[in-house]
Design an enzyme around this catalytic site. Structure first.
Site, PDB file in Angstrom:
ATOM      1  N   GLY A 232       0.827  -1.205   0.000  1.00 57.71           N
ATOM      2  CA  GLY A 232       0.000   0.000   0.000  1.00 57.71           C
ATOM      3  C   GLY A 232       0.857   1.248   0.000  1.00 57.71           C
ATOM      4  O   GLY A 232       1.564   1.532   0.964  1.00 57.71           O
ATOM      5  N   LEU A 233       0.798   1.993  -1.109  1.00 60.50           N
ATOM      6  CA  LEU A 233       1.594   3.227  -1.207  1.00 60.50           C
ATOM      7  C   LEU A 233       0.693   4.432  -1.467  1.00 60.50           C
ATOM      8  O   LEU A 233       0.961   5.258  -2.341  1.00 60.50           O
ATOM      9  CB  LEU A 233       2.645   3.085  -2.313  1.00 60.50           C
ATOM     10  CG  LEU A 233       3.803   2.121  -2.006  1.00 60.50           C
ATOM     11  CD1 LEU A 233       4.639   1.857  -3.259  1.00 60.50           C
ATOM     12  CD2 LEU A 233       4.692   2.683  -0.890  1.00 60.50           C
TER      13      LEU A 233
ATOM     14  N   LYS B 182      -1.560   7.710   0.401  1.00 56.47           N
ATOM     15  CA  LYS B 182      -1.116   8.891   1.145  1.00 56.47           C
ATOM     16  C   LYS B 182      -0.321   8.498   2.380  1.00 56.47           C
ATOM     17  O   LYS B 182       0.719   9.066   2.685  1.00 56.47           O
ATOM     18  CB  LYS B 182      -2.338   9.726   1.582  1.00 56.47           C
ATOM     19  CG  LYS B 182      -2.989  10.515   0.478  1.00 56.47           C
ATOM     20  CD  LYS B 182      -4.172  11.336   0.992  1.00 56.47           C
ATOM     21  CE  LYS B 182      -5.310  10.461   1.485  1.00 56.47           C
ATOM     22  NZ  LYS B 182      -6.536  11.178   1.834  1.00 56.47           N
ATOM     23  N   MET B 183      -0.844   7.513   3.102  1.00 55.95           N
ATOM     24  CA  MET B 183      -0.188   7.132   4.344  1.00 55.95           C
ATOM     25  C   MET B 183       0.999   6.205   4.083  1.00 55.95           C
ATOM     26  O   MET B 183       2.081   6.373   4.660  1.00 55.95           O
ATOM     27  CB  MET B 183      -1.192   6.436   5.275  1.00 55.95           C
ATOM     28  CG  MET B 183      -2.293   7.341   5.796  1.00 55.95           C
ATOM     29  SD  MET B 183      -1.688   8.671   6.884  1.00 55.95           S
ATOM     30  CE  MET B 183      -1.256   7.725   8.352  1.00 55.95           C
TER      31      MET B 183
ATOM     32  N   GLY C  31      -1.825  10.692  13.456  1.00 55.56           N
ATOM     33  CA  GLY C  31      -0.880  11.749  13.152  1.00 55.56           C
ATOM     34  C   GLY C  31      -0.999  12.272  11.728  1.00 55.56           C
ATOM     35  O   GLY C  31      -0.297  13.203  11.341  1.00 55.56           O
TER      36      GLY C  31
ATOM     37  N   LYS D  76      -7.585   2.993  18.711  1.00 53.33           N
ATOM     38  CA  LYS D  76      -7.582   3.959  17.605  1.00 53.33           C
ATOM     39  C   LYS D  76      -9.001   4.405  17.276  1.00 53.33           C
ATOM     40  O   LYS D  76      -9.243   5.583  16.981  1.00 53.33           O
ATOM     41  CB  LYS D  76      -6.920   3.342  16.366  1.00 53.33           C
ATOM     42  CG  LYS D  76      -6.883   4.272  15.138  1.00 53.33           C
ATOM     43  CD  LYS D  76      -6.279   5.640  15.463  1.00 53.33           C
ATOM     44  CE  LYS D  76      -5.855   6.421  14.251  1.00 53.33           C
ATOM     45  NZ  LYS D  76      -6.819   6.506  13.175  1.00 53.33           N
TER      46      LYS D  76
ATOM     47  N   HIS E 134      -9.900   6.845  19.872  1.00 53.77           N
ATOM     48  CA  HIS E 134      -9.141   8.055  19.555  1.00 53.77           C
ATOM     49  C   HIS E 134      -9.874   8.885  18.508  1.00 53.77           C
ATOM     50  O   HIS E 134     -10.029  10.101  18.649  1.00 53.77           O
ATOM     51  CB  HIS E 134      -7.745   7.651  19.056  1.00 53.77           C
ATOM     52  CG  HIS E 134      -6.973   8.746  18.385  1.00 53.77           C
ATOM     53  ND1 HIS E 134      -7.232   9.143  17.088  1.00 53.77           N
ATOM     54  CD2 HIS E 134      -5.965   9.537  18.820  1.00 53.77           C
ATOM     55  CE1 HIS E 134      -6.405  10.127  16.764  1.00 53.77           C
ATOM     56  NE2 HIS E 134      -5.633  10.372  17.799  1.00 53.77           N
ATOM     57  N   ASN E 135     -10.311   8.222  17.474  1.00 48.13           N
ATOM     58  CA  ASN E 135     -11.001   8.966  16.421  1.00 48.13           C
ATOM     59  C   ASN E 135     -12.354   9.485  16.881  1.00 48.13           C
ATOM     60  O   ASN E 135     -12.791  10.558  16.467  1.00 48.13           O
ATOM     61  CB  ASN E 135     -11.165   8.088  15.178  1.00 48.13           C
ATOM     62  CG  ASN E 135      -9.881   7.981  14.381  1.00 48.13           C
ATOM     63  OD1 ASN E 135      -8.788   8.022  14.955  1.00 48.13           O
ATOM     64  ND2 ASN E 135      -9.997   7.848  13.071  1.00 48.13           N
TER      65      ASN E 135
ATOM     66  N   ARG F  90     -22.440  15.380  11.284  1.00 48.96           N
ATOM     67  CA  ARG F  90     -21.783  15.109   9.995  1.00 48.96           C
ATOM     68  C   ARG F  90     -22.816  14.598   8.985  1.00 48.96           C
ATOM     69  O   ARG F  90     -22.830  15.026   7.835  1.00 48.96           O
ATOM     70  CB  ARG F  90     -20.667  14.088  10.184  1.00 48.96           C
ATOM     71  CG  ARG F  90     -19.464  14.674  10.929  1.00 48.96           C
ATOM     72  CD  ARG F  90     -18.232  13.840  10.676  1.00 48.96           C
ATOM     73  NE  ARG F  90     -17.090  14.385  11.398  1.00 48.96           N
ATOM     74  CZ  ARG F  90     -15.837  13.987  11.224  1.00 48.96           C
ATOM     75  NH1 ARG F  90     -15.565  13.016  10.355  1.00 48.96           N
ATOM     76  NH2 ARG F  90     -14.851  14.523  11.898  1.00 48.96           N
TER      77      ARG F  90
END
Lengths: 300, 300, 300, 300
Positions: free
Chosen positions: A7-8, A10-11, A122, A171, A174-175, A269
């Site tokens: 996986g390349l 954005k992250m 991050g 996580k 966190h979100n 939202r």
């Protein structure tokens, strides 16, 4: 360390570069050959298939998945599993639902593989320059791969959170917190916008980023956003969501936690994606029925 | 600069010491002679009355009020005004309602005095080591007192926000955002607490303080709180409030902003102060009425 | 008509008697022989097993399930299916999740049976004297059993809602609305209770039941509840929930509807089941951390 | 009884006709001569000024105000008071804030006049055919005017609620409940609208009006609304508000009641009046800042 990266986007691209900055040898695969080529030009290794990627690694192999959550992860694992051998390690660092991670961990562990569910926070900047990780899985095996996390995180920016699932669970929460915080910031600025004074929002976000109780990265990003568009005039206030907020609310319902702030940040939202609501139509119609209050007509 | 400081409570004492660290000459008055004495022992000047304090200052005098909001501010101003002369400057840096500040600014300005409404953030630590200020009032006069703010704030930690009222208005909204953020953090940890995993909350708050999207001072304070009491077992979850959250919601209603996150963070504070609710009694009674569902009885 | 009734709890017993009032021949089975005996004493037929019940019926058989939702329905269906023959009709009139009903309907339809998911409202009183039904399933087969619904409902109190699942789906939403309405009533009375006047709540609920905009059955039940306990002093305000409210909110999340009123009515039920909250502990601890605000200690 | 009626709007005209139906002699005044003329054509008395109206009455005079709340009531009272004499009775039956009513009652009582604050519910239809009243003021004087309320209300449709202010206070809370109930109904239908089934909303509202737990006038009005426009396609979902909901929430804040359902029903009304929100812009911008998530651009 030597590892494969799948996986390349954005992250993934940023993380791969980050790993290489710290001396790790990364062979990457992506469905887009262009992305692989770009990664090679930056000094990384490239593979043209999962099999190719696996062949580049010595046992125990380490494969780091950095792909969108959902079916795509299952498909990758189905393809990967036959290529791997006992003792190999799969790190899944996307935003998967913790129940998926529990299921996958059970599947892979049953085949003698090791599986880590890793929440990565991050943003893109963190991926490139210092991320934040919450890592669930086997503790002893974790220690063998700890350098990967230590090197690519900010100082103190990674945590072994416990058994499988605990990484993505934390996580998720966190979100959920992030949703609530962002909504609080947004609402505050909307009150300012409607209120009696005329503020320089960039300056205000800046001062709030320095010494105030609400200082933090989100406020710094708020300053950054206002620095580009002082009144955000170019942006529609449509707040998309990609799952973790909904999962947090669903989890709150399951464990019977009253989490109104996170819940409302999600519901608003959804509301933002609508031009008009059926709720509103019904209420407007009712006001007309009992009180003769005028309704606003739709153009026909 | 030379100034008078009225109020040596948690915030005032720290601010006074902070000012002196930066070479300002501070004469302080407080209703508690012990507080004044303590301030003198730390090297500050002491006054035994407002009149005494004013006498120690040369025109244009600067008097900084750091007292609880409400009637006490009005009483102080009533006593101060006759003691001051045209061109003198009053800085009110407590958490006053902006409408009070507008009224007071009009009153003092009408008498030739200058009035600044200053929102002060950063807590006690900020007061001592570097605060954050939002400052409303006359811009040109502000520039004459700017060193006071620059010296006692963190770098970039003060902002002239505009005309009278704008300082406290922005501080009110700041606190509204703070309410929402704190509630989001609290809800997140409550989900963790009820969820299937057993986290080390201090460690989690620490990793979230390093590199995550939700990093910031509130998360650092969360870590600090858990470092003292890992499950907060010693604390009752009663969330008191001191006004600014309520004002923010009232302002949102007045300007017709849908601010559900901030509103809910406030309402849940009220809820936390109750052992039982009448709402709950009514709903429980109704469930019993239509469905025969058992109610929980009060011990008689 | 002749039918079998499975389940003689609060709802089933009343419904069975209601059916008999209208000339239907009901053979009932319940895990409790006492309940069956009681039903027989009231003139109904009794069966000591599902097989016994089925034997009492002529094809096409009609079996009406009136049992708690969940596993128990699946177990009953597993036992029933082999006893039934093509063309037989199963009516499931409990509060099942519509997705369960869709699954069950598919299963039974695949075996040549007919399945109806029926939402039943009106409480125990409605079951006895006139219920309200929302009925999903095959329209033509529905017409053959329509008399059962017409006879046991209030006038205009039954509706064929569409294909399988639509009955329970609409009942789920009905209950979501009910949650919101009940919470609104409860909150209103709590404001009255905390407000400056001393009302006679029974009298107020009575006048609101006569001519006001908010008149309806829930307000009449409110009056009834206050008539028994003028301030509900004997009741703890713990609001239990039995699933439909949660399902409604989960469905709202799935279809991305902002339904804050229904969502909050559910979350406040969860809140009512707690003596203290972790959210509250975190927020109280944070206020202490930054502002030195006192926390309330837990007795140790 | 003989009385003067001030205000012949939607509510006043209907109430005046209702009074006359029951043998009361009504002289009416309105700023619109056409309205007065219309009332005269219906058999009522007309006045061309307040003075003219007062002259038509014998002491103790009864003047019933049925006008929009706010300044207009104060202006009318300022004009009326000099025209009245001790012992005269003023009935103010609009939707005034109870604090205004308290102030006005004190003013008029101080002058020897009697003042009643009356909450009137039931909409236009109720005003014409049987209203619902909550009445605050002196109890003994109330008994002298009780026939007016008894005759124009539905059976059991009026209540002496206690001292001045209590009538409008209870009406305020009534409307708060109404806001919550309407929002619950609206949200329910929105879930249906987005959900997997295709309902006949008029039929569903009808069956819910007959025998269900949520039956009541609002559901009947929902049926009526859908009977005119099956999907409310002609209506914009803009939910206006006229004050009482806001007052209820403000009162909840003042007495520290967690009333999230009523609060959210109000906030969503405000939201419905906006095409886009600043909250949304900020959140969308933040998502773009940290995650590179695309924002929706405003057409420039």
């Amino acid at each position: 360390m030597k590892l494969g990266l799948v996986g390349l986007g954005k992250m993934g691209m940023n993380l791969g570069l980050n790993m290489m900055d710290h001396g790790h040898q990364v062979t990457a695969f992506d469905v887009s050959p262009e992305a692989v080529k770009k990664f090679q030009e930056a000094g990384g290794g490239g593979a043209n298939s999962l099999a190719d990627l696996v062949q580049n690694l010595a046992t125990p192999r380490i494969v780091w998945l950095m792909v969108p959550q959902g079916k795509i992860v299952d498909n990758l694992l189905d393809e990967l599993r036959p290529l791997l051998t006992k003792g190999d390690i799969v790190i899944e660092a996307g935003n998967s639902h913790y129940k998926d991670s529990l299921r996958r961990a059970e599947l892979l562990t049953g085949e003698g593989l090791h599986y880590f569910d890793v929440g990565t926070s991050g943003g893109m900047d963190g991926a490139r320059n210092g991320a934040c990780y919450m890592i669930g899985g086997d503790k002893q095996v974790f220690e063998t791969i700890e350098p990967l996390f230590r090197d690519t995180a900010v100082p103190n920016g990674y945590l072994y959170t416990g058994p499988s699932g605990s990484g993505h669970y934390s996580k998720m929460v966190h979100n959920g917190i992030e949703y609530g915080m962002m909504a609080a910031i947004g609402e505050g600025f909307e009150i300012l916008e409607k209120g009696p004074f005329d503020y320089d929002y960039e300056a205000l976000a800046k001062v709030w980023s320095n010494g105030s109780v609400i200082r933090g990265w989100l406020m710094e990003l708020t300053q950054s956003a206002f620095s580009k568009d002082p009144k955000l005039a170019g942006i529609r206030g449509v707040m998309h969501s990609s799952g973790e907020g909904k999962w947090t609310v669903e989890e709150a319902l399951d464990v019977q936690v009253a989490a109104p702030v996170i819940a409302l940040s999600l519901l608003m939202r959804y509301r933002s994606a609508e031009d008009d609501t059926f709720t509103g139509k019904v209420v407007a119609a009712l006001r007309n029925e009992f009180g003769g209050h005028a309704v606003e007509k739709n153009p026909s």
